[in-house]
Design an enzyme around this catalytic site. Sequence first.
Site, short mmCIF file in Angstrom:
data_model
loop_
_atom_site.label_atom_id
_atom_site.label_comp_id
_atom_site.label_asym_id
_atom_site.label_seq_id
_atom_site.Cartn_x
_atom_site.Cartn_y
_atom_site.Cartn_z
N ARG A 22 22.15 -27.95 21.24
CA ARG A 22 22.56 -29.34 20.99
C ARG A 22 22.96 -29.36 19.53
NH1 ARG A 22 24.61 -33.45 19.89
NH2 ARG A 22 23.80 -35.56 20.17
N HIS A 26 23.88 -32.89 14.35
CA HIS A 26 24.28 -34.29 14.49
C HIS A 26 23.28 -35.18 13.78
CE1 HIS A 26 21.27 -33.94 17.69
NE2 HIS A 26 21.16 -35.26 17.65
N HIS A 39 21.92 -39.69 13.72
CA HIS A 39 22.02 -41.02 14.35
C HIS A 39 21.96 -42.08 13.26
CE1 HIS A 39 18.80 -38.79 16.81
NE2 HIS A 39 19.96 -38.32 17.21
N GLU A 54 14.25 -40.30 15.97
CA GLU A 54 14.12 -39.52 17.22
C GLU A 54 12.72 -38.94 17.32
OE1 GLU A 54 17.35 -36.88 18.22
OE2 GLU A 54 15.96 -35.23 18.68
N HIS A 73 20.17 -32.91 12.27
CA HIS A 73 19.32 -32.00 13.04
C HIS A 73 20.10 -31.32 14.16
CE1 HIS A 73 18.98 -36.05 14.80
NE2 HIS A 73 18.83 -35.47 15.97
N GLU A 113 22.53 -41.51 23.25
CA GLU A 113 22.60 -40.09 22.95
C GLU A 113 24.05 -39.60 23.02
OE1 GLU A 113 20.62 -37.95 21.78
OE2 GLU A 113 21.63 -36.07 22.28
MN MN Z 1 19.29 -36.33 17.93
#
Ligand code: MN
Length: 389
Positions: free
Chosen positions: A95, A98, A100, A105, A144, A167
């Site tokens: 993943r 990125h 937010h 989170e 992260h 998400e």
């Molecule tokens: Mn995240």
Amino acid sequence: MDTISRRRLLEGAVVGASGLAALTAAADEASAAPVASPGKPSGKDAEWANFRFPLGQQKAKLYEGGSAQEATVAEFPISEGIAGVSMRLKPGGLRELHWHTNAAEWAYIISGHCRTTVFDPDGGSEVLDFGPGDIWYFPRGYGHSLLGVGPDECQFILSFDNGAFSEFATFSISDWIGHTPPEVLAKSFNVPASTFNSFPKREVYIAQGAVPGPLPADPAAASEHVSPLTHRYHLMAQRPTLSFPGGTFRLASVKEFPISTTMAGATLLLDPGAMRELHWHPNANEWQYYVKGRARMTVFGSTGRASVVEFGPGDVGYVPRGFGHSIENIGNEACQAILTFDDGNYQEISISDWVAATPRQILATNFGVPESTFANFSDRDLFIAGGGK
Ligand code: MN
Ligand code: MN
């Protein structure tokens, strides 16, 4: 555990120096946070709100390296304060990097192993491995990434302190690079613009790469600037915060896990027949993910509004701040629920504790029954009732 020691645990009589700083930060964060509106209204007899969302049955966003299912306020209208995701990463599935803008989170590993990187505004970074029962917390806006390290697929539950968080609308590094003029990238990284010719033009989200090797034994070797507060907590490796004949409760509030200033998390394990008694949370909404077993929740929302909801594995539940509720194992096997709260400090009031602390004459007048009615009521908090062999 007696009532006094339970209270001491929950009220956090022991707060270290770093914990105090985190608590102050939590208070600042809380006073700045928008006030969530109470749950969905109206219709005393009709279905006044839906408290269950079958997350595990949602269509997954699928990639070669993994998949994700989400529950935001758009799919699950009652959940205004907290959103959630069930994510799976294959070994080598990444993943991508990125951040937010609108939520912190919190995560709980259900199965498998993964590795996170996190980078904070002070230049601190941490690279950590996680296994079943471990949790992480990344403050809002920190960069992260998440990587499946194998040998099996890793499944984890993510929870975010904003129901509007999606998400699928995060700020991903490939999306950013792919939508920035090459000459700007060249200057920003101080490399030739042609370097970026083969970079993706759109968001990668989950990439499939090689299965990584082990981390160095000394985590500090991974980075020159290690974050002052760790982002990892071995929640299930801890002794239960509270233990009863019918079950256990493990808590990671800001007191146990100092970086987790805006969210608290817990796991609740109930034996068949055991019940987390009627209670409410004065300061936070509650988001639930049912890992295994079957549960029945009651919810009370004032003005005669009440519901009974049943949950199975993969289901999500939600209780707005202040709403009364109970959770009972109605199956034949152990029931485990992951609980998250959108406040780093854990607060709860249980009905048995409240009634035990109230003069009997007042109770008798309140209910219009003799004082003797309360002779066999518990003189202390039950917290988890029933289920004892
Ligand atoms: Mn995240
Ligand atoms: Mn609760």
